[in-house]
Design an enzyme around this catalytic site. Sequence first.
Site, PDB file in Angstrom:
ATOM      1  CG  ASP A  57      -1.892   1.071   1.323  1.00 36.18           C
ATOM      2  OD1 ASP A  57      -1.639   2.169   0.784  1.00 36.18           O
ATOM      3  OD2 ASP A  57      -2.949   0.837   1.922  1.00 36.18           O
ATOM      4  CB  ILE A  58       1.286   4.039  -2.384  1.00 39.90           C
ATOM      5  CG1 ILE A  58       2.488   4.891  -2.780  1.00 39.90           C
ATOM      6  CG2 ILE A  58       0.005   4.871  -2.310  1.00 39.90           C
ATOM      7  CD1 ILE A  58       2.478   5.360  -4.230  1.00 39.90           C
ATOM      8  CG  ASN A  72     -10.125  13.293  -9.641  1.00 39.39           C
ATOM      9  OD1 ASN A  72     -10.247  14.487  -9.383  1.00 39.39           O
ATOM     10  ND2 ASN A  72     -10.604  12.344  -8.857  1.00 39.39           N
ATOM     11  N   GLY A  85      -9.428   4.607  -5.239  1.00 32.96           N
ATOM     12  CA  GLY A  85      -8.100   4.023  -5.428  1.00 32.96           C
ATOM     13  C   GLY A  85      -7.027   4.676  -4.576  1.00 32.96           C
ATOM     14  CG  ASP A  87      -7.258  11.080  -5.378  1.00 39.60           C
ATOM     15  OD1 ASP A  87      -6.550  11.733  -4.588  1.00 39.60           O
ATOM     16  OD2 ASP A  87      -8.057  11.615  -6.173  1.00 39.60           O
ATOM     17  N   GLY A 123      -5.686   1.758 -12.836  1.00 34.45           N
ATOM     18  CA  GLY A 123      -6.827   1.329 -12.025  1.00 34.45           C
ATOM     19  C   GLY A 123      -8.130   1.744 -12.685  1.00 34.45           C
ATOM     20  CE1 TYR A 141      -9.771   8.527 -14.131  1.00 35.11           C
ATOM     21  CE2 TYR A 141      -7.595   9.490 -14.402  1.00 35.11           C
ATOM     22  CZ  TYR A 141      -8.911   9.600 -13.995  1.00 35.11           C
ATOM     23  OH  TYR A 141      -9.362  10.789 -13.463  1.00 35.11           O
TER      24      TYR A 141
HETATM   25  P1  ADP Z   1      -6.103   5.737 -11.861  1.00 33.09           P
HETATM   26  O1  ADP Z   1      -7.401   6.480 -11.663  1.00 33.09           O
HETATM   27  O2  ADP Z   1      -4.962   6.630 -12.286  1.00 33.09           O
HETATM   28  O3  ADP Z   1      -6.286   4.525 -12.719  1.00 33.09           O
HETATM   29  P2  ADP Z   1      -6.193   4.171  -9.365  1.00 33.09           P
HETATM   30  O4  ADP Z   1      -5.915   4.695  -8.016  1.00 33.09           O
HETATM   31  O5  ADP Z   1      -7.606   3.758  -9.678  1.00 33.09           O
HETATM   32  O6  ADP Z   1      -5.647   5.286 -10.389  1.00 33.09           O
HETATM   33  O7  ADP Z   1      -5.276   2.909  -9.645  1.00 33.09           O
HETATM   34  C1  ADP Z   1      -3.908   2.956  -9.980  1.00 33.09           C
HETATM   35  C2  ADP Z   1      -3.227   1.682  -9.517  1.00 33.09           C
HETATM   36  O8  ADP Z   1      -3.002   1.767  -8.109  1.00 33.09           O
HETATM   37  C3  ADP Z   1      -4.056   0.406  -9.709  1.00 33.09           C
HETATM   38  O9  ADP Z   1      -3.158  -0.617 -10.140  1.00 33.09           O
HETATM   39  C4  ADP Z   1      -4.591   0.098  -8.314  1.00 33.09           C
HETATM   40  O10 ADP Z   1      -4.771  -1.291  -8.092  1.00 33.09           O
HETATM   41  C5  ADP Z   1      -3.460   0.605  -7.443  1.00 33.09           C
HETATM   42  N1  ADP Z   1      -3.819   0.994  -6.056  1.00 33.09           N
HETATM   43  C6  ADP Z   1      -5.037   1.237  -5.509  1.00 33.09           C
HETATM   44  N2  ADP Z   1      -4.913   1.576  -4.208  1.00 33.09           N
HETATM   45  C7  ADP Z   1      -3.582   1.541  -3.919  1.00 33.09           C
HETATM   46  C8  ADP Z   1      -2.806   1.780  -2.746  1.00 33.09           C
HETATM   47  N3  ADP Z   1      -3.359   2.129  -1.593  1.00 33.09           N
HETATM   48  N4  ADP Z   1      -1.447   1.644  -2.838  1.00 33.09           N
HETATM   49  C9  ADP Z   1      -0.854   1.307  -4.007  1.00 33.09           C
HETATM   50  N5  ADP Z   1      -1.532   1.078  -5.148  1.00 33.09           N
HETATM   51  C10 ADP Z   1      -2.874   1.180  -5.105  1.00 33.09           C
END
Ligand code: ADP
Length: 174
Positions: A9-10, A23, A31, A33, A123, A125
Amino acid sequence: MNISLVQGDITDQRVDAIVNAANSSLMGGGGVDGAIHRRGGPEILAECRELRASRYPDGLPTGQAVATTAGALQARWVIHTVGPVYSRGEDRSHLLASCYRESLVVAASLGAVTVAFPAISAGVYRWPMRDAARIALSTVRQAWPAGSSVAEARFVLFDSAAYAVFEEILAESR
Ligand code: ADP
């Protein structure tokens, strides 16, 4: 320069800067964000609102990046960047590459040494992971600003499938 991969998890990362797949409204979303705003607390959103009121009245354009505080996260800054929505009919790769490039420019301007990136656009997008990984890794490698403070770009992949794809592409390009 050092490119590293971790699965996780980031918002758990201890780094100088965490890149947010935001966004253009900068007002939060799902996600990455959503997780960043939940864990980082209201200070981040407050700075985003200020940015909307000053520099970005129409929102942050796709492919650009801007920093705020990281609030309660174990980082100093969040760098918000807006990935393109994937399109089968139109090649938007240059916009996805721009997210990584501009985020590195912002990170260097702050003096950040360690920067964590998610798989931007892969994700909600809908960018295909393999192609997203190829663009992410090649851009970060090529766009590393000369003399930059940044020493580590850490890709934080949420699940094992995404991690495996990044690992494979990184190995291919070594
Ligand atoms: P976007 O809208 O740019 O597609 P998302 O947040 O929906 O961004 O997803 C981008 C990537 O991050 C996806 O591969 C998703 O599975 C991943 N993701 C979602 N939550 C987390 C998190 N807490 N830490 C790391 N990666 C995440």
